[in-house]
Design an enzyme around this catalytic site. Structure first.
Site, PDB file in Angstrom:
ATOM      1  N   HIS A   1       0.847  -1.198   0.000  1.00 45.48           N
ATOM      2  CA  HIS A   1       0.000   0.000   0.000  1.00 45.48           C
ATOM      3  C   HIS A   1       0.878   1.242   0.000  1.00 45.48           C
ATOM      4  O   HIS A   1       2.113   1.143  -0.030  1.00 45.48           O
ATOM      5  CB  HIS A   1      -1.017  -0.035   1.146  1.00 45.48           C
ATOM      6  CG  HIS A   1      -0.446  -0.022   2.536  1.00 45.48           C
ATOM      7  ND1 HIS A   1       0.237   1.059   3.052  1.00 45.48           N
ATOM      8  CD2 HIS A   1      -0.455  -0.958   3.522  1.00 45.48           C
ATOM      9  CE1 HIS A   1       0.599   0.795   4.287  1.00 45.48           C
ATOM     10  NE2 HIS A   1       0.222  -0.441   4.593  1.00 45.48           N
TER      11      HIS A   1
ATOM     12  N   HIS B   1       3.981   1.522   2.351  1.00 44.33           N
ATOM     13  CA  HIS B   1       5.186   0.810   1.895  1.00 44.33           C
ATOM     14  C   HIS B   1       5.842   1.581   0.754  1.00 44.33           C
ATOM     15  O   HIS B   1       7.052   1.688   0.659  1.00 44.33           O
ATOM     16  CB  HIS B   1       4.842  -0.593   1.380  1.00 44.33           C
ATOM     17  CG  HIS B   1       4.055  -1.419   2.361  1.00 44.33           C
ATOM     18  ND1 HIS B   1       2.832  -1.960   2.055  1.00 44.33           N
ATOM     19  CD2 HIS B   1       4.310  -1.773   3.631  1.00 44.33           C
ATOM     20  CE1 HIS B   1       2.369  -2.627   3.096  1.00 44.33           C
ATOM     21  NE2 HIS B   1       3.252  -2.525   4.073  1.00 44.33           N
TER      22      HIS B   1
ATOM     23  N   CYS C   1       2.212  -9.323  21.489  1.00 41.85           N
ATOM     24  CA  CYS C   1       1.272  -8.811  20.470  1.00 41.85           C
ATOM     25  C   CYS C   1       1.513  -9.573  19.180  1.00 41.85           C
ATOM     26  O   CYS C   1       2.613  -9.520  18.620  1.00 41.85           O
ATOM     27  CB  CYS C   1       1.459  -7.312  20.242  1.00 41.85           C
ATOM     28  SG  CYS C   1       0.499  -6.730  18.815  1.00 41.85           S
TER      29      CYS C   1
ATOM     30  N   CYS D   1       2.451  -7.303  16.151  1.00 48.36           N
ATOM     31  CA  CYS D   1       3.849  -6.822  16.131  1.00 48.36           C
ATOM     32  C   CYS D   1       4.832  -7.979  16.098  1.00 48.36           C
ATOM     33  O   CYS D   1       6.011  -7.773  15.826  1.00 48.36           O
ATOM     34  CB  CYS D   1       4.185  -6.022  17.382  1.00 48.36           C
ATOM     35  SG  CYS D   1       3.220  -4.560  17.634  1.00 48.36           S
TER      36      CYS D   1
ATOM     37  N   CYS E   1      -2.222  -2.742  22.314  1.00 45.37           N
ATOM     38  CA  CYS E   1      -1.086  -2.361  21.478  1.00 45.37           C
ATOM     39  C   CYS E   1      -1.497  -1.102  20.698  1.00 45.37           C
ATOM     40  O   CYS E   1      -2.539  -1.101  20.035  1.00 45.37           O
ATOM     41  CB  CYS E   1      -0.763  -3.498  20.507  1.00 45.37           C
ATOM     42  SG  CYS E   1       0.227  -2.930  19.120  1.00 45.37           S
TER      43      CYS E   1
ATOM     44  N   HIS F   1      -1.886  -1.912  16.811  1.00 41.54           N
ATOM     45  CA  HIS F   1      -2.882  -2.863  16.306  1.00 41.54           C
ATOM     46  C   HIS F   1      -4.219  -2.783  17.030  1.00 41.54           C
ATOM     47  O   HIS F   1      -5.177  -3.468  16.639  1.00 41.54           O
ATOM     48  CB  HIS F   1      -2.307  -4.283  16.363  1.00 41.54           C
ATOM     49  CG  HIS F   1      -1.120  -4.430  15.457  1.00 41.54           C
ATOM     50  ND1 HIS F   1       0.165  -4.212  15.884  1.00 41.54           N
ATOM     51  CD2 HIS F   1      -1.046  -4.682  14.131  1.00 41.54           C
ATOM     52  CE1 HIS F   1       0.988  -4.348  14.859  1.00 41.54           C
ATOM     53  NE2 HIS F   1       0.285  -4.623  13.786  1.00 41.54           N
TER      54      HIS F   1
ATOM     55  N   LYS G   1      -3.734   5.868  11.060  1.00 39.72           N
ATOM     56  CA  LYS G   1      -2.636   5.309  10.274  1.00 39.72           C
ATOM     57  C   LYS G   1      -3.180   4.405   9.154  1.00 39.72           C
ATOM     58  O   LYS G   1      -4.035   3.558   9.416  1.00 39.72           O
ATOM     59  CB  LYS G   1      -1.725   4.480  11.191  1.00 39.72           C
ATOM     60  CG  LYS G   1      -0.551   3.880  10.462  1.00 39.72           C
ATOM     61  CD  LYS G   1       0.199   2.870  11.310  1.00 39.72           C
ATOM     62  CE  LYS G   1       1.322   2.249  10.498  1.00 39.72           C
ATOM     63  NZ  LYS G   1       1.874   1.038  11.100  1.00 39.72           N
TER      64      LYS G   1
ATOM     65  N   LYS H   1      -2.782  -2.186   6.727  1.00 40.86           N
ATOM     66  CA  LYS H   1      -3.556  -3.331   6.239  1.00 40.86           C
ATOM     67  C   LYS H   1      -4.503  -3.844   7.325  1.00 40.86           C
ATOM     68  O   LYS H   1      -5.609  -4.268   7.037  1.00 40.86           O
ATOM     69  CB  LYS H   1      -2.618  -4.435   5.751  1.00 40.86           C
ATOM     70  CG  LYS H   1      -1.567  -4.841   6.744  1.00 40.86           C
ATOM     71  CD  LYS H   1      -0.343  -5.449   6.079  1.00 40.86           C
ATOM     72  CE  LYS H   1       0.828  -5.470   7.053  1.00 40.86           C
ATOM     73  NZ  LYS H   1       2.102  -5.508   6.393  1.00 40.86           N
TER      74      LYS H   1
END
Ligand code: MSP
Length: 645
Positions: A18, A21, A126, A129, A143, A146, A295, A298
């Site tokens: 995405h 990246h 997590c 992570c 977290c 996430h 943020k 995905k």
């Protein structure tokens, strides 16, 4: 030292690439191209991170074998980069046997030195992570990346003696201010290191996970994915043997986002220390691309696909947007409107127009050759000096990854050059033979300015810069030290104007089809009350009310082009203050290139009409005297869109 080695993170293959990246990878590609411009021996590496729970779960969700899954997604990453004009030298996959062998070799080395030991650990893990988190790192028990609660798990595992290197790391970061940049991230790491560092769990029992690199000294375990992944920066160089390792490792720099600061700023340098290697030179940490303040990720499902943007805007426009819009280190918000605005305003209007106007004038007034310059005036010298000063600022900013500042400096010169055209009026000079010298100087100054602008654009917009260099006859001349000087264009050399650099994009349907609201259409009550008593029609006069119905505004012409098959009509793009198209019957009186930058008065609420197939939203006012037509103008600059009354 002439070598330069830059890496991106290697991306997890649990989802397709995405824009987040793409940003890190565009940054790395642009910096590598910039370093090549400086004459450096550059190596640029990216790749994919393919082990761990996350990948196994993603493959299970997709109902394919893990191998099939990682091959497919890794290929998608590899295929995404050429579309953005990103050209890495190496693409590492952590499932490559060569990489796996290097990881095992390093594990064995560190184990033999006594820095890996066996023990039991209980902690908050997590899954997103793939790491244990400390209580302090959680936000409301979750977290922060996430937004999930970590699981408390207890396991027998192997540990890397990271704590042993804590003091060394603090000392190294303190003595090397540029080790972690921007400074806010360096401070964050130093503040984290104020607490005692725990040792790092670097294994996972095969009872829980088999998709990983087996520990060479205990086959009941596979390697923790971060210990495996970070080593890609060495395995991609052919560590420990191979000439590339010796050549590039001393010059290693990494680009990451802030989500993976801890593994890169703490695990990685201490791992390198334990291996007896020098730490990398610099870590460049950027912020997040957000969508509506969150943020882009995905796991949150709010991603933008780089391929879709490239299809709409072109690779260079996407690269420009990413580098111009984000201040490296801080977060930035993505919106489609912002992309359209940057494309139309910075690329089509400012850069594209400067380039096409200048080259059209060289074609029309100098027979498509570099003209012989005469003695420069103050005005010419000012533009030349501003352009050279821009090159210095550009370098300072790019050396510090301040892409937005470097580009602002380039666009400042683009805007100066556009104004220079308006004030020097080459089309007027061309009418007078005794001004031939002056015309030559003006056109030469413009061409040199464009050549130096082109040089700065190679790293940012490689395809556009190549087209510009080709047209200016300087293709392949891209060493900043040699070419970054004034006056390299040789009089008499051919100039070949090419196609338009950036096609203008239409805005969203609703914006583009609606003329601005004509607020003044409503008759104000007060005007009615004071209506004159004589019937105005009888005198050939209009009432104040009737005049009020006309919406006259100041408009700035930002683009002008001939309408094919029409001798009379020009298509103007104006800012008033919104962008709109106006078709004007002035082609026999004005050249398109002399119009850009002018301010005129328009009737803004004229009913839209189609002329030669082009919809016109308004009318430009002009005075007529016999055959002569002269455009309306203002005695000084005014904000586009201001009412004229
Ligand atoms: N596999 C690890 C990295 C190992 S490196 C030895 C990983 N992969 S990831 O696929 O999650 O990629 C994280 C990286 O992707 C970020 O550090 C950043 O480079 C990029 N980005 C992902 N989302 C992003 C944004 N929303 N904004 C900016 N960059 C983002 O972590």
């Amino acid at each position: 030292m002439n070598a330069y080695y830059l890496t991106t993170p290697i991306f997890y293959v649990n989802a397709q690439p995405h824009l987040g990246h793409a940003y890190s990878t565009v940054v790395a590609d642009a910096v590598c191209r910039y370093q090549r411009l400086l004459g450096k021996d550059v190596r640029f590496q990216t790749g994919t991170d393919e082990h761990g729970d996350k990948i196994v779960h993603a493959a299970a969700d997709a109902e394919v074998s893990v191998k099939e899954y990682v091959d497919k997604i890794s290929a998608m990453f590899k295929a995404a980069w050429p579309g953005l004009a990103i050209v890495p030298d190496t693409f590492v996959r952590t499932t490559d046997p060569a990489h796996m062998a290097v990881v095992q070799d390093i594990l064995q080395q560190v184990y033999d030195r006594g820095d890996i030991y066996f023990s039991e650990y209980t902690g908050l893990y997590c899954k997103g992570c793939e790491q244990f988190l400390t209580e302090k790192e959680l936000v409301n028990g979750k977290c922060p990346d996430h937004l999930t609660e970590p699981e408390r798990i207890s396991e027998q595992n192997y540990f890397f003696r990271m704590s042993k290197y804590q003091e060394w790391l603090i000392d190294h970061i303190s003595k090397n201010p540029e080790f972690i940049t921007p400074e806010r991230y360096r401070n964050e790491v130093l503040s984290f290191l104020k607490e005692p560092l725990e040792d790092l769990c670097i294994s996972r029992p095969t009872t829980r996970l088999t998709w990983g690199i087996p520990l060479p000294f205990d086959s009941r375990f596979v390697t923790y994915v971060w210990f495996d992944a970070l080593i890609n920066y060495l395995s991609g160089l052919g560590y420990p043997a191979g000439e590339n390792f010796a050549r590039y490792w001393p010059a290693a720099e990494h680009v990451i986002a802030k989500d993976i600061l801890k593994p890169h700023a703490i695990y990685w340098p201490t791992m390198l220390k334990a291996m007896g290697l020098e730490p990398y030179k610099k870590l460049h940490v950027h912020g997040y691309w957000n969508m509506n303040e969150t943020k882009m990720s995905k796991s949150l499902g709010n991603v933008v696909r780089p391929g879709e943007l490239v299809a709409e805007f072109g690779a260079d426009s996407v690269r420009y947007f990413l580098l111009r819009e984000m201040s490296f280190g801080l977060d930035a918000g993505f919106s489609h409107e912002a992309m359209v605005a940057r494309h139309n305003s910075d690329l089509t209007n400012d850069l594209g127009n400067l380039f096409s106007r200048s080259l059209t004038m060289v074609k029309n007034f100098a027979a498509s050759t570099v003209p012989q310059p005469g003695t420069p005036s103050d005005q010419d010298q000012e533009l030349a000096e501003a352009t050279l000063a821009m090159l210095t600022h550009y370098r300072e900013h790019l050396d510090h990854f301040a892409f937005h500042r470097a580009l602002a400096a380039v666009w400042e010169v683009i805007s100066r050059a556009n104004k220079y055209i308006v004030t020097t009026q080459p089309w007027e000079l061309a009418k007078e033979p005794q001004q031939a010298d002056r015309l030559g100087t003006v056109l030469y100054t413009l061409l040199e300015t464009l050549r130096l602008i082109t040089l700065t654009l190679h790293p940012i917009m490689p395809e556009t810069a190549a087209k510009m260099a080709e047209a200016l006859g300087v293709a392949g001349e891209n060493n900043l030290a040699d070419c970054g000087v004034w006056g390299r264009l040789v009089p008499g050399a051919p100039i070949t104007p090419g196609p338009q650099l950036f096609p203008r994009l239409q805005r969203e349907e609703k914006e583009k089809s609606q003329p601005p609201k004509a607020k003044a259409m409503k008759e104000p009550a007060v005007a009615k009350a004071s209506a004159p008593e004589i019937a105005p029609e009888a005198e050939g006069l209009v009432t104040f009310d009737a005049f009020q119905k006309l919406e006259l505004r100041v408009a700035e012409i930002i683009a002008a082009e001939k309408i094919p098959k029409s001798d009379r009509l020009l298509k103007l793009t104006v800012k008033a203050p919104e962008e709109r198209t106006i078709v004007a019957g002035i082609a026999q009186h004005y050249q398109p290139e002399e119009l850009v930058g002018r301010q005129v008065i328009i009737v803004a609420n004229l009913k839209p009409a189609k002329l030669m197939g082009v919809a016109s939203h308004g009318m430009v006012l002009a005075a007529k005297e016999g055959d002569q037509l002269v455009l309306s103008a203002l005695s000084g600059p005014v904000a586009p869109g201001s009412r004229v009354a």
